[in-house]
Scaffold this motif. Structure first.
Motif, short mmCIF file in Angstrom:
data_model
loop_
_atom_site.label_atom_id
_atom_site.label_comp_id
_atom_site.label_asym_id
_atom_site.label_seq_id
_atom_site.Cartn_x
_atom_site.Cartn_y
_atom_site.Cartn_z
N TRP A 12 -36.43 -39.13 41.43
CA TRP A 12 -37.80 -39.62 41.65
C TRP A 12 -38.05 -40.94 40.93
O TRP A 12 -38.81 -41.77 41.41
N PHE A 13 -37.43 -41.09 39.77
CA PHE A 13 -37.76 -42.25 38.93
C PHE A 13 -36.48 -42.91 38.44
O PHE A 13 -35.80 -42.39 37.56
N GLY B 124 -37.18 -39.85 47.37
CA GLY B 124 -36.50 -39.16 46.29
C GLY B 124 -35.62 -38.03 46.80
O GLY B 124 -34.39 -38.09 46.75
N GLN C 215 -41.47 -43.01 48.46
CA GLN C 215 -42.00 -41.89 47.71
C GLN C 215 -41.12 -41.70 46.49
O GLN C 215 -40.32 -40.78 46.38
N THR C 216 -41.29 -42.63 45.57
CA THR C 216 -40.63 -42.61 44.28
C THR C 216 -41.71 -42.97 43.25
O THR C 216 -42.84 -43.28 43.61
N LEU D 109 -32.55 -41.16 47.47
CA LEU D 109 -32.10 -41.53 46.13
C LEU D 109 -31.64 -40.34 45.29
O LEU D 109 -30.91 -40.50 44.33
N ALA E 258 -37.78 -34.28 39.18
CA ALA E 258 -37.56 -35.54 38.48
C ALA E 258 -37.24 -35.27 37.03
O ALA E 258 -38.04 -34.72 36.32
N GLU F 95 -34.17 -47.77 42.76
CA GLU F 95 -35.22 -47.97 43.77
C GLU F 95 -35.18 -49.41 44.29
O GLU F 95 -35.25 -49.66 45.50
#
Length: 367
Positions: free
Chosen positions: A198-199, A164, A222-223, A195, A12, A204
């Motif tokens: 992660w963030f 993610g 799972q983000t 995606l 991330a 999202e």
């Protein structure tokens, strides 16, 4: 398929300026508190991955009192930025440094080599050294339980999963969630959107909305943000919280949150440094160890369903139920290939190397 992604993934990237903060105990002149530091990959926020580790740090500080002096740095991007921060913390006299992000693993190892007297804890990493320990939680145990709950509460039999990256930990979660659902509804399907980050709250949210438009009425993820829980609340759908309790974001949407608990682990490791008994080790704790917990059950869940989930949680704690153990029929992947023979269970090593998706998972192919 996905086997080599974990080792090379810089998970991330947060292109933010690191923010330093400290919680210094006020020790008496005769005490010698252990200096402990934490490096966080994102802002602490009010929920999510970093929030949960900060909660663990605070729990540790409360438990140890003047026996510890703790500091943290947040918003630290993985890669060169994290190595600089970890090195600065080692230089400044910290005796133990916790680095809870997969992408911190290699930077932690490089710094540890130059500071052999400092102890390092690589959280979610898998490479150890004499002064580097590793630890993680068995998130997949909570995923299985949430799959049982999702199947009971879903009207369509179709759930979504926003992920993610396809690293083994995420594959474990998707598969356990699917196996939990199909233990209740053998025809259940789980639709996955990758995606490759992660963030990214807008991304999202967009993924969640796309899944709802495809007929999904429960979504797991799972983000790192709460955007998906917010989207479920907006659309009148259900979501499974992750990392920390997200009930405040989706009071109607959250079925339950899978939370990981770090306070006791952090306290134990700091105490070991103070006692001179710290050793490099690998810790992988789950429901039995209290590192995975199901929090914030939705009041709409029928009592019988909640009791069913709690009964299975107890079975996991006692070892009676193992999410990756096949019953009378083999567990197959979504191409039809046998992955777990009938009556057999995966070893921890096999779970940690998971690179396949279970039958019932619908996911776009990746190179």
């Amino acid at each position: 398929m996905y086997k080599n992604l974990a080792a090379g993934l810089a998970a991330a990237c947060f292109f933010l300026s690191p923010t330093f903060s400290a919680q210094a105990a006020a020790p008496s002149p005769s005490s010698a508190p252990v200096k402990a530091a934490f490096v966080y990959v994102s802002p602490i926020a009010d929920a999510g991955w970093t929030h949960q580790h900060e909660a663990g740090r605070k729990e540790m500080a409360a438990a140890l009192g003047d026996k510890v002096q703790s500091t943290f740095v947040e918003n630290v991007a993985e890669g060169a930025d994290s190595e600089r921060v970890i090195r600065d913390l080692a230089k400044s006299g910290n005796q133990i440094i916790f680095t809870p992000s997969f992408g911190y693993m290699e930077p932690t190892l490089r710094v540890a080599k130059d500071y052999p007297n400092v102890k390092f804890e690589s959280i979610t990493g898998y490479k150890r050294a004499d002064n580097v320990a590793t630890a993680n939680a068995r998130y997949y145990e909570g995923r299985y339980l949430s799959g049982v709950l999702a199947a009971r509460m879903s009207k369509t039999g179709a759930a979504g999963f926003v992920a993610g990256f396809p690293i083994p930990e995420v594959m474990q979660g998707i598969n356990a969630f699917t196996l939990g659902m199909r233990s209740v509804n053998p025809k259940a399907v789980v639709k996955v959107i990758w995606l490759d980050v992660w963030f990214d709250p807008p991304k999202e949210r967009e993924a969640a909305m796309a899944l709802f438009n495809e007929g999904v009425d429960v979504v797991a993820f799972q983000t790192a943000s709460t955007a998906i829980m917010g989207a479920a609340q907006e659309r009148g759908k259900y979501a499974i919280g992750f990392h920390s309790n997200m009930n405040h974001v989706g009071p109607d949407a959250q079925l339950v949150s899978i939370t990981h608990q770090w306070g006791q682990y952090y306290a134990d490791r700091v105490k070991a440094v103070g006692a001179g008994t710290w050793k490099s080790q690998d810790r992988w704790g789950g429901v039995r160890e209290g590192m995975i917990r199901m929090d914030g059950y939705n009041a709409k869940i029928p009592a019988a369903v909640r009791e069913e989930v709690k009964a299975r949680e107890k079975d996991i704690a006692t070892g009676k139920l193992q999410p990756f153990r096949a019953g009378k029929q083999a567990i197959r992947d979504n191409t039809g290939a046998e992955q777990i023979p009938a009556g057999k269970a995966l070893t921890d090593e096999q779970i940690l190397q998971m690179d396949w998706l279970a039958e019932g998972v619908q996911a776009p192919k990746r190179n």
